[in-house]
Design an enzyme around this catalytic site. Structure first.
Site, PDB file in Angstrom:
ATOM      1  N   HIS A  34       0.835  -1.206   0.000  1.00 11.98           N
ATOM      2  CA  HIS A  34       0.000   0.000   0.000  1.00 11.98           C
ATOM      3  C   HIS A  34       0.870   1.256   0.000  1.00 11.98           C
ATOM      4  CE1 HIS A  34      -3.980  -1.868   0.203  1.00 11.98           C
ATOM      5  NE2 HIS A  34      -3.383  -2.817   0.898  1.00 11.98           N
ATOM      6  N   ASP A  36       2.363   1.969  -3.190  1.00 14.52           N
ATOM      7  CA  ASP A  36       2.566   2.324  -4.610  1.00 14.52           C
ATOM      8  C   ASP A  36       1.670   3.460  -5.079  1.00 14.52           C
ATOM      9  OD1 ASP A  36       0.231   0.738  -4.762  1.00 14.52           O
ATOM     10  OD2 ASP A  36       0.892  -0.348  -6.553  1.00 14.52           O
ATOM     11  N   GLY A 124      -7.989 -14.773  -7.344  1.00 12.83           N
ATOM     12  CA  GLY A 124      -8.448 -13.923  -6.242  1.00 12.83           C
ATOM     13  C   GLY A 124      -7.618 -14.089  -4.982  1.00 12.83           C
ATOM     14  N   SER A 125      -6.374 -14.549  -5.124  1.00  8.45           N
ATOM     15  CA  SER A 125      -5.594 -14.873  -3.936  1.00  8.45           C
ATOM     16  C   SER A 125      -4.643 -13.766  -3.529  1.00  8.45           C
ATOM     17  CB  SER A 125      -4.766 -16.120  -4.219  1.00  8.45           C
ATOM     18  OG  SER A 125      -3.862 -15.815  -5.260  1.00  8.45           O
ATOM     19  N   GLY A 126      -4.532 -12.725  -4.337  1.00  9.89           N
ATOM     20  CA  GLY A 126      -3.556 -11.685  -4.013  1.00  9.89           C
ATOM     21  C   GLY A 126      -2.217 -11.928  -4.684  1.00  9.89           C
ATOM     22  N   LEU A 127      -2.158 -12.864  -5.639  1.00 10.59           N
ATOM     23  CA  LEU A 127      -0.918 -13.049  -6.408  1.00 10.59           C
ATOM     24  C   LEU A 127      -1.090 -12.451  -7.811  1.00 10.59           C
ATOM     25  CD1 LEU A 127       0.177 -16.666  -5.383  1.00 10.59           C
ATOM     26  CD2 LEU A 127       0.811 -14.491  -4.361  1.00 10.59           C
ATOM     27  N   SER A 128      -2.098 -11.595  -7.934  1.00 13.38           N
ATOM     28  CA  SER A 128      -2.290 -10.820  -9.163  1.00 13.38           C
ATOM     29  C   SER A 128      -2.632 -11.641 -10.392  1.00 13.38           C
ATOM     30  CB  SER A 128      -1.059  -9.971  -9.460  1.00 13.38           C
ATOM     31  OG  SER A 128      -0.977  -8.957  -8.546  1.00 13.38           O
ATOM     32  N   ASP A 174       1.606  -4.197  -9.433  1.00 11.33           N
ATOM     33  CA  ASP A 174       1.369  -5.561  -9.922  1.00 11.33           C
ATOM     34  C   ASP A 174       1.757  -5.703 -11.388  1.00 11.33           C
ATOM     35  OD1 ASP A 174       0.306  -5.740  -7.434  1.00 11.33           O
ATOM     36  OD2 ASP A 174      -1.781  -5.828  -8.090  1.00 11.33           O
TER      37      ASP A 174
END
Ligand code: GLA
Length: 387
Positions: A34, A36, A124-128, A174
């Site tokens: 948080h 960027d 949807g896991s946060g690994l883009s 990302d």
């Protein structure tokens, strides 16, 4: 994988004449969360897992999409003209958004395509997974039309499509990490001016372990936009007393000196996170360059505490997983990664302790949260390629 996606492509779209196979990675952020969209630094890397795409240019205006991850949706179609986001279009809003963004930026993308995807990043896991699809689509369009654009441009177009077409006000991290990925290196990126350096990630007998909470983000996107605007308000308040363009310009000392200009306790904590996390990221990269992995790990842990207490983007699932990780032998550092509100954690774990780590964290997570987590030991890979 090339063979599997081509076989499926042939089955779904009829033959493979003119089709090529492409790959774009997923990413994990090691530290700098948080920051960027606050003009700070980030330190992500591309992974060797990601999205495979088989694609063929068409002569008409039809777009046909199929995902091996969402086979129940079948073939989703659209025209290349008048593109707009639609709920029923589901995941295809990501490639459509990129095609739209190319058109908006004046690139003549005027033919349809058949596109089949297979992703081995958990969705949807946060690994883009979405940024991976965006960069992949840009890479395919560049190949189809021979546009003279750099990988950095692909990142910017991907971000533009996410902001303007899909309505998520994300920063550049990302798409940049994915488009600019380099094997065994993380990217130390200054989001204020997009200057960057590759830092070798030499973990000396340790591995990067991703823990996926399996909590879907749900309200995540709206909370994400909310955090962003809290930071913007705090910045405007600080600008009344100090001449800065972004929170990333402040040192910890300067923040403490000026923070009373922020009129709300919650916003003080949000801005504090942005400032301190940026400084932590700078220190962490220095530590890694000095081979001080222990310090790198401590800074990762401090990052999580700040994201949990001050920025409040973790929740029970991420906190439970990280707190369980901290207790295990051989853990150098562990934190949430990505936007938060569910998604994944990233831990650096001594190689010979990895199996035990996974077993113990899995057990504690299941006991406390009630459902299972998934774990992945990952490697750092390159940006998009044509296979
Ligand atoms: C998401 C966004 C990024 C970044 C992270 C938080 O992944 O897409 O731009 O803001 O959250 O660090």
């Amino acid at each position: 994988m090339k063979k599997e996606v081509l076989e499926k492509f042939s089955e779904v779209f009829g033959g493979t004449d003119g089709a090529k196979v492409y790959f774009a990675p997923g990413r994990v952020n090691l530290i700098g969360e948080h920051t960027d969209y606050n003009g700070g630094h980030v330190f992500p890397c591309a992974l060797t897992i990601g999205t495979y795409g088989a694609a063929r240019k068409r002569e008409d205006k039809l777009l046909r999409f199929y995902s091996m991850n969402f086979e129940e949706l079948g073939v989703l179609e659209s025209s290349i003209e008048g593109l707009k986001p639609e709920k029923e279009a589901d995941w295809t809003n990501y490639p459509k958004g990129v095609i739209w963004a190319f058109q908006e930026k004046g690139y003549a993308v005027d033919c349809g395509m058949d596109l089949l995807l297979f992703g081995n990043i958990p969705n949807g896991s946060g690994l883009s997974s979405s940024a991976s699809v965006e960069v992949l689509t840009g890479h395919i369009l560049r190949d189809f039309y021979g546009f003279d654009i750099s990988n950095q441009d692909l990142a910017l177009i991907g971000q533009y499509s996410e902001n303007k077409f899909n309505g998520v006000n994300c920063g550049i991290m990302d798409q940049f990490a994915i488009a600019m990925g380099k094997e065994d290196h993380a990217i130390f990126l200054d989001t204020a001016d997009l200057s960057y350096q590759y830092a070798p990630v030499k973990l000396e007998g340790a591995k990067i372990v991703i823990g996926c909470t399996n909590k879907k983000r749900g309200l995540g996107d709206s909370k994400y936009n909310e955090r962003r605007s809290e930071c913007e308000t705090a910045l405007a308040e600080l600008q009344k007393v100090v001449d800065i363009k972004s929170l990333g310009e402040l040192s910890e000392e300067q923040f403490e000196e000026y923070k009373s200009a922020i009129q709300d306790e919650v916003r003080v904590r949000r801005a504090k996170h942005a400032v301190y996390e940026n400084q932590r990221t700078v220190k962490a990269v220095e530590a890694l360059n000095n081979n001080d992995i222990a310090l790198f790990g401590k800074l990762m842990n401090a990052s999580h505490v700040s994201l949990s207490k001050d920025y409040e983007v973790t929740g029970a699932e991420l906190d439970t997983m990280v707190e369980a990780a901290w207790k295990q032998e051989g853990v150098i550092g562990s934190r949430m990664t990505g936007a938060g509100f569910g998604g994944c954690t990233v831990s650096i774990v001594e190689e010979d302790k990895v199996d035990n780590f996974i077993q113990e964290v899995r057990k504690e997570y299941k006991e406390k949260i009630g459902y299972a987590a998934d774990f992945y030991v990952v490697d750092i890979g390159d940006g998009p390629v044509t296979l």
